[in-house]
Design a protein around this motif. Structure first.
Motif, short mmCIF file in Angstrom:
data_model
loop_
_atom_site.label_atom_id
_atom_site.label_comp_id
_atom_site.label_asym_id
_atom_site.label_seq_id
_atom_site.Cartn_x
_atom_site.Cartn_y
_atom_site.Cartn_z
N ALA A 52 -42.22 16.92 11.88
CA ALA A 52 -42.74 18.25 11.56
C ALA A 52 -42.42 18.65 10.13
O ALA A 52 -43.29 19.12 9.38
N LEU A 53 -41.18 18.45 9.71
CA LEU A 53 -40.74 18.93 8.40
C LEU A 53 -41.33 18.09 7.26
O LEU A 53 -41.39 18.56 6.12
N ARG A 54 -41.75 16.88 7.56
CA ARG A 54 -42.44 16.08 6.53
C ARG A 54 -43.80 16.68 6.18
O ARG A 54 -44.35 16.39 5.12
N ARG A 55 -44.36 17.49 7.07
CA ARG A 55 -45.64 18.15 6.82
C ARG A 55 -45.48 19.47 6.08
O ARG A 55 -46.46 20.05 5.60
N VAL A 56 -44.26 19.95 6.01
CA VAL A 56 -43.99 21.30 5.49
C VAL A 56 -43.72 21.24 4.00
O VAL A 56 -43.00 20.37 3.51
N GLU A 57 -44.29 22.19 3.25
CA GLU A 57 -44.00 22.35 1.84
C GLU A 57 -43.26 23.66 1.62
O GLU A 57 -43.39 24.60 2.40
N GLY A 58 -42.48 23.71 0.53
CA GLY A 58 -41.76 24.94 0.23
C GLY A 58 -40.27 24.76 0.35
O GLY A 58 -39.72 23.73 -0.05
#
Length: 490
Positions: A172-178
């Motif tokens: 999941a966090l690999r898809r997240v930016e920021g």
């Protein structure tokens, strides 16, 4: 999302803190540890708070409330509903979502039930591609319960094909930016993760033989008597089992660290330790650098309490000008004036701050504050000092001009509402009506934070986008809405 007015409605000239997260495992009555930790982190968010715990006999339990920790998580009645030796908590001042409405569903931690069991997460930071992710997830059938960007993580985890919660969280966090510092929990594990650039803080502490805690700041470790172990590294995930085993992994592509420099200036408590440095000492050194860069002939150095106090002490020490409490803060304003009458609202900042008239009368005052955002409060404070008989008022600001909004977990006004984005320093001085106005330079701020050579423009050590306009992570959602990045001319 902003769910209720800030506790002090006249603090609109400050950047608002992001959120605070805290987790505990391997302790008797985890909820009590978490409530104490959140109390120590209350400065990071006063709108609402929540706690989730797990007990093998009773399962997962959750309590989410608006307001202060002390008002919601100190009664025996509430704490008895949160049994277990593992749990996580969150305090919030929202930075994303539909502002202006009240919804308990937006209060973290968020909980999800997966095939391998339940999990809860609490997030400090801001996801800069949340709207794009949200649209994609909704098109694929996800049903969102909140307006928070953090809920995207739960839905991304649900769609992962990995066989355990930590691996799903990595997906999941690999898809997240920021920016994100996340604490999460399963029935048997406490998890902590920082984004690859380490924009937001997260630390690990130890309690007794097998107990561990994760916290946004070290000050929350002190309140429960926990031993500071280390900071979670940028891009690191730690998984702590209920038997006391700690495992670490680096699931993201390595990137240069860009820790938020405003944590040193304002957000963190002065009794916390960041990157091995005392926050108080850094702020005091900011005052020293400011006195070197912007000296002025005056009679008294006064802080705008409480955020300007350490820098004012450093300025007075370096300049040799006496330090004095020319402004006194009303520490007991509390929530009495959350919705004041128009007559009381017109009193403005006087409800919160009062001038020590006997001290400042006929004196040339150097007023030290941490920042100027809109400038509204600064003007009122200047007027109070002059009304009380000050001969001159000189502003010295312990950060560079705030010219750009933050998209990484700080509630910042739009750029057209930032005073420094519209005016030169001289124009700001005229607008504020003070005898002189000077900000610390970005190099001076870096030196105060321990970077002796100052800021390397090719490889900045910190995220300083609010001052420089150089964003380490492209705010894709905001660009899609029309936000214009810094140009070469700027």
């Amino acid at each position: 999302m902003r769910t209720m007015p800030p506790s002090h409605p006249f603090d609109d000239d400050k950047l608002k803190e992001e959120c605070g997260v805290f987790g505990a495992i391997g302790v008797t009555d985890a909820a009590s540890f978490i409530a104490l930790g959140l109390h120590a982190l209350q400065h990071r968010g006063q709108e609402a708070g929540g706690i989730v715990t797990y007990d093998p006999e009773a399962g997962f339990h959750s309590a989410r409330r608006f307001g202060y920790v002390r008002d919601n998580f100190t009664s025996q009645k509430v704490m008895e509903t949160l049994p277990g030796s593992i749990g996580i908590g969150h305090v919030r001042y929202s930075t994303a979502g539909s502002k202006g409405t009240t919804a308990i569903r937006d209060v973290q931690p968020f909980f999800g039930e997966f095939a391998m069991g339940g999990a809860a997460i609490a997030h400090n930071g801001n996801i800069t591609n949340a709207e794009a992710l949200r649209r994609e997830l909704i098109e694929r059938g996800s049903i969102f319960q909140s307006s928070s960007d953090s809920e995207c993580i739960i839905h991304l985890m649900a769609r992962s094909l990995q066989r355990n919660i930590p691996e799903r969280m990595k997906d999941a966090l690999r898809r997240v930016e920021g920016a994100f510092s996340v604490v999460a929990m399963t029935r048997t594990k406490l998890i902590g993760v920082r984004d690859p650039r380490g924009v937001r803080p997260l630390v690990l502490g130890k309690v007794g033989d097998k107990g561990y805690v994760l916290s946004s700041e070290t000050c929350a470790l002190d309140i429960i008597g926990a031993e500071f172990v280390r900071e979670i590294e940028p891009g690191e995930m730690v998984v702590i089992s209920d038997n006391g085993k700690v495992t670490s992994s680096k699931p993201f592509e390595q990137q240069a660290s860009r820790f938020c420099i405003f944590e040193h200036v304002y957000f963190s408590r002065p009794d916390s330790i960041l990157e091995g440095r005392s926050v108080y000492e850094t702020r005091r050194q900011i005052g020293v650098e400011l006195a070197k860069e912007a000296p002025v002939d005056a009679d008294l150095v006064c802080p705008v309490p409480d955020s300007g106090t350490p820098a004012a002490i450093g300025f007075a020490f370096e300049s040799g000008i006496p330090y004095g409490m020319g402004i006194i803060r009303n520490q007991y304003m509390g929530r009495t004036f959350i919705e004041p009458s128009e007559q009381i609202r017109n009193m403005g900042v006087r409800l919160k701050l009062n001038v020590n008239r006997a001290l400042i009368r006929d004196k040339r005052i150097i007023l030290v504050d941490d920042s100027v955002v809109r400038g509204t409060t600064s003007r009122k404070i200047k007027d109070m000092l002059l009304d009380a008989g000050a001969a001159e008022v000189h502003f010295r600001i312990a950060s560079p001009p705030t010219m750009w909004p933050c998209f990484y977990g700080v509630d910042t006004p739009d750029r057209d509402k930032l005073l420094a984005a519209k005016m030169s320093v001289e124009e700001m001085r005229e607008y504020l009506g003070v005898d002189s106005l000077q900000f610390i330079s970005l190099d001076g701020l870096y030196r105060a934070a321990g970077v002796a050579a100052g800021r390397d423009p090719k490889a900045p050590r910190y995220c300083d986008a609010c001052f420089s306009g150089e964003y380490p992570v492209v705010p894709s959602d905001m660009i899609a809405k029309g936000f214009e990045m810094k140009t070469a001319a700027e």
